[in-house]
Write a protein that holds these residues in place. Structure first.
Motif, PDB file in Angstrom:
ATOM      1  N   LYS A 113       0.971  -1.486  -0.079  1.00 43.98           N
ATOM      2  CA  LYS A 113       0.220   0.056   0.040  1.00 43.98           C
ATOM      3  C   LYS A 113       0.831   1.333   0.172  1.00 43.98           C
ATOM      4  O   LYS A 113       1.657   1.391   1.174  1.00 43.98           O
ATOM      5  N   THR A 114       0.719   1.941  -1.266  1.00 45.84           N
ATOM      6  CA  THR A 114       1.755   3.130  -1.272  1.00 45.84           C
ATOM      7  C   THR A 114       0.776   4.513  -1.726  1.00 45.84           C
ATOM      8  O   THR A 114      -0.173   4.393  -2.188  1.00 45.84           O
ATOM      9  N   ASP A 115       1.130   5.567  -1.506  1.00 50.42           N
ATOM     10  CA  ASP A 115       0.573   6.834  -1.829  1.00 50.42           C
ATOM     11  C   ASP A 115       1.149   7.070  -3.287  1.00 50.42           C
ATOM     12  O   ASP A 115       1.607   6.327  -3.855  1.00 50.42           O
ATOM     13  N   HIS A 116       0.730   8.330  -3.925  1.00 52.94           N
ATOM     14  CA  HIS A 116       1.120   8.748  -5.334  1.00 52.94           C
ATOM     15  C   HIS A 116       2.658   8.910  -5.506  1.00 52.94           C
ATOM     16  O   HIS A 116       2.950   8.953  -6.575  1.00 52.94           O
TER      17      HIS A 116
ATOM     18  N   ARG B 134       2.869   5.713   3.802  1.00 46.76           N
ATOM     19  CA  ARG B 134       2.533   6.677   5.037  1.00 46.76           C
ATOM     20  C   ARG B 134       2.426   5.876   6.262  1.00 46.76           C
ATOM     21  O   ARG B 134       2.337   6.592   7.420  1.00 46.76           O
TER      22      ARG B 134
END
Length: 299
Positions: free
Chosen positions: A57-60, A65
């Protein structure tokens, strides 16, 4: 049984299945036996695996986070609550190694720690020599930027303890293993975890170097090895009066980011193009300008 009673019974059974009560349990502490990822969520499988079992699970920006930091072996925790999530057990903890406010709590997977009913000794802290710290900093050149990362080699046990459902790409495997460093994590690793783990604390760490009102060149002449050019959100480490080192997040994940050595003059010019030098950090000065400080912390 009424609909209300059925709903209440279901909620009670769910609570029993997800929370391990600590009442009467003498084990209120834990000690990290491995480099231990500390997350701001108890849902480790959602972060490392996701619905398909092989997604991180990562952000843009390609960052996890949910990762706060990686506790070093020997780090002591106070266990506030123990949760059971599917087949895993997670502890909600506090630790002097990361004494910062949280609205969500901090969580560790139980397999990384050992429980104890006695108050553990704090993790041993011994500051390496100045030269050794600088050598370690330089050895980290080329490491990728990882939010919350402070072990550049990563945590090999992540694959064993959170086995992916299939073969991972090289980039996904790197993220799964948490290989890389963020800006304060670069210094934290080099000092064996002696220095504070976030920039808010580093902005007041040690003693301030008077720089208010000085020019770029005047500030450069004031600096010594391991001084910190810092504000809330980023830290740059001085190697000498010609060079700095930092880990920063680039505009494109994996490109122009990570640990790099840069000329001190260029760094100061860049920083002073956006911020003004002050002797005591505040987000903004009286004129609303963003600020930075220099902190001298090495004995």
């Amino acid at each position: 049984m009424s609909r209300w009673l059925k709903a209440a019974a279901a909620a009670f059974l769910m609570l029993l299945s997800t929370t391990v009560a600590r009442a009467g349990d003498a084990q209120h502490y834990a000690v990290a036996e491995l480099p231990t990822p500390v997350l701001n969520t108890p849902d480790f499988p959602r972060v490392f695996g996701g619905q398909d079992g092989r997604t991180v699970k990562t952000d843009h920006q390609g960052q996890i986070r949910e990762l706060e930091f990686i506790a070093l072996p020997g780090a002591a925790f106070t266990v506030q609550e123990t949760l059971r999530r599917g087949g895993s057990v997670v502890h909600r903890v506090t630790t002097d190694d990361y004494p910062y406010p949280t609205t969500t709590g901090y969580f560790v997977d139980a397999r990384f720690v050992r429980l104890t009913d006695e108050t553990p000794h704090p993790r041993a802290r011994k500051l390496p020599s100045r030269n050794k710290i600088i050598t370690r900093l330089l050895a980290a050149r080329g490491s990728r930027y990882v939010w919350g990362g402070n072990v550049r080699a990563g945590v090999p046990d992540m694959i064993r303890l959170f086995p992916p459902a299939g073969k991972l790409s090289a980039e996904t495997e790197r993220r799964w293993l948490l290989q890389g460093l963020d800006c304060s994590g670069l210094l934290y690793e080099a000092t064996d975890g002696v220095t504070p783990r976030n920039t808010s604390a580093l902005a007041g760490y040690g003693r301030g170097v008077p720089i208010a009102g000085l020019s770029t060149e005047e500030i450069r002449q004031q600096l010594e090895p391991l001084d910190l050019i810092v504000w809330k959100g980023h830290v740059i480490i001085v190697l000498d009066r010609e060079r700095t080192i930092e880990s920063r997040l680039g505009p494109v994940p994996g490109k122009r980011d990570g640990v790099a050595v840069r000329p001190l003059r260029d760094v100061l010019s860049e920083v002073m193009g956006k911020r003004v030098p002050v002797d005591r950090f505040a987000e903004k000065n009286g004129r609303g300008e963003k600020t930075f400080v220099v902190r001298r912390w090495y004995p």
